[in-house]
Design a protein around this motif. Structure first.
Motif, short mmCIF file in Angstrom:
data_model
loop_
_atom_site.label_atom_id
_atom_site.label_comp_id
_atom_site.label_asym_id
_atom_site.label_seq_id
_atom_site.Cartn_x
_atom_site.Cartn_y
_atom_site.Cartn_z
N GLU A 1 8.39 -15.25 -17.44
CA GLU A 1 9.50 -15.49 -18.36
C GLU A 1 10.47 -14.31 -18.31
N LEU A 2 11.74 -14.59 -18.54
CA LEU A 2 12.75 -13.55 -18.71
C LEU A 2 13.26 -13.69 -20.13
N ARG A 3 12.98 -12.67 -20.95
CA ARG A 3 13.33 -12.72 -22.37
C ARG A 3 14.01 -11.41 -22.77
N ASP A 4 15.27 -11.53 -23.20
CA ASP A 4 16.01 -10.36 -23.69
C ASP A 4 16.02 -9.21 -22.68
N GLY A 5 16.24 -9.54 -21.40
CA GLY A 5 16.31 -8.51 -20.37
C GLY A 5 14.96 -7.98 -19.93
N GLU A 6 13.88 -8.63 -20.34
CA GLU A 6 12.53 -8.19 -19.98
C GLU A 6 11.80 -9.32 -19.27
N LEU A 7 11.16 -9.00 -18.16
CA LEU A 7 10.27 -9.95 -17.49
C LEU A 7 8.92 -9.88 -18.17
N VAL A 8 8.34 -11.02 -18.46
CA VAL A 8 7.07 -11.08 -19.19
C VAL A 8 5.95 -11.46 -18.22
N TYR A 9 4.83 -10.76 -18.32
CA TYR A 9 3.62 -11.10 -17.56
C TYR A 9 2.41 -10.88 -18.45
N ALA A 10 1.30 -11.51 -18.12
CA ALA A 10 0.06 -11.40 -18.90
C ALA A 10 0.32 -11.67 -20.38
N GLN A 11 1.15 -12.63 -20.68
CA GLN A 11 1.51 -13.12 -22.01
C GLN A 11 2.32 -12.15 -22.85
N THR A 12 1.93 -10.88 -22.90
CA THR A 12 2.62 -9.96 -23.81
C THR A 12 3.16 -8.70 -23.15
N MET A 13 2.85 -8.50 -21.89
CA MET A 13 3.30 -7.29 -21.20
C MET A 13 4.68 -7.54 -20.61
N THR A 14 5.52 -6.50 -20.57
CA THR A 14 6.89 -6.67 -20.11
C THR A 14 7.29 -5.59 -19.10
N GLN A 15 8.27 -5.94 -18.31
CA GLN A 15 8.89 -5.05 -17.34
C GLN A 15 10.40 -5.26 -17.46
N ARG A 16 11.16 -4.19 -17.60
CA ARG A 16 12.62 -4.33 -17.68
C ARG A 16 13.13 -5.03 -16.42
N PHE A 17 13.96 -6.05 -16.59
CA PHE A 17 14.52 -6.78 -15.46
C PHE A 17 15.66 -5.98 -14.86
N GLU A 18 15.54 -5.72 -13.56
CA GLU A 18 16.57 -5.01 -12.81
C GLU A 18 17.19 -6.02 -11.84
N PRO A 19 18.34 -6.61 -12.19
CA PRO A 19 18.91 -7.66 -11.34
C PRO A 19 19.23 -7.21 -9.92
N ASP A 20 19.44 -5.92 -9.72
CA ASP A 20 19.71 -5.42 -8.37
C ASP A 20 18.44 -5.20 -7.56
#
Length: 135
Positions: A42-61
């Motif tokens: 999922e992409l939510r509020d500029g964050e990629l979501v994995y393992a249900q609750t963990m996030t990684q900042r989305f870097e479009p470049d």
């Protein structure tokens, strides 16, 4: 979540057909993913979501298209043991992201990604490059 936070390369020298492990107390979970051990769903509020609750900042470049698998990947920068690995973007999310792909003439892949009004080239990679970490 628990398994994902402890996930790491299998450097134990046993069960080498399992590329990853996740220690759990006195036990060891051996993991052989179909593609990558982490999958962004999922992409939510500029964050990629994995393992249900963990996030990684989305870097479009930093969006990568693998010419071997024809899948999209994004680096994982904030994981303690898998830092800089390219991780799979789920098919469901890739379809959503591809809705804003545009043709580019100045890019190796010829594909750009429009994110918040800015177009970023989609980087190309191969399986060999992808398994070596981020360029």
């Amino acid at each position: 979540h628990f398994v994902s936070t402890r996930l790491q390369k299998n450097n134990m020298g046993i069960f080498t057909e399992y590329e990853y492990i996740s220690p759990c107390g006195n036990e060891m979970n051996f993991i052989r993913p179909a593609d990558t051990p982490i999958c962004f769903n999922e992409l939510r509020d500029g964050e990629l979501v994995y393992a249900q609750t963990m996030t990684q900042r989305f870097e479009p470049d930093m969006l990568h298209f693998c010419t071997d698998t024809e899948r999209l990947y994004h680096p994982l920068f904030n994981h303690k043991r898998l830092r800089d690995n390219l991780c799979l973007i789920s098919s469901h999310l890739a379809i959503k992201l591809s809705a804003t792909f545009v043709p580019l003439e100045s890019c190796h892949s010829g594909i750009g990604y429009d994110y918040n009004g800015t177009t970023f080239p989609v980087l190309t990679t191969s399986v060999a490059e992808r398994t070596q970490g981020c360029p």
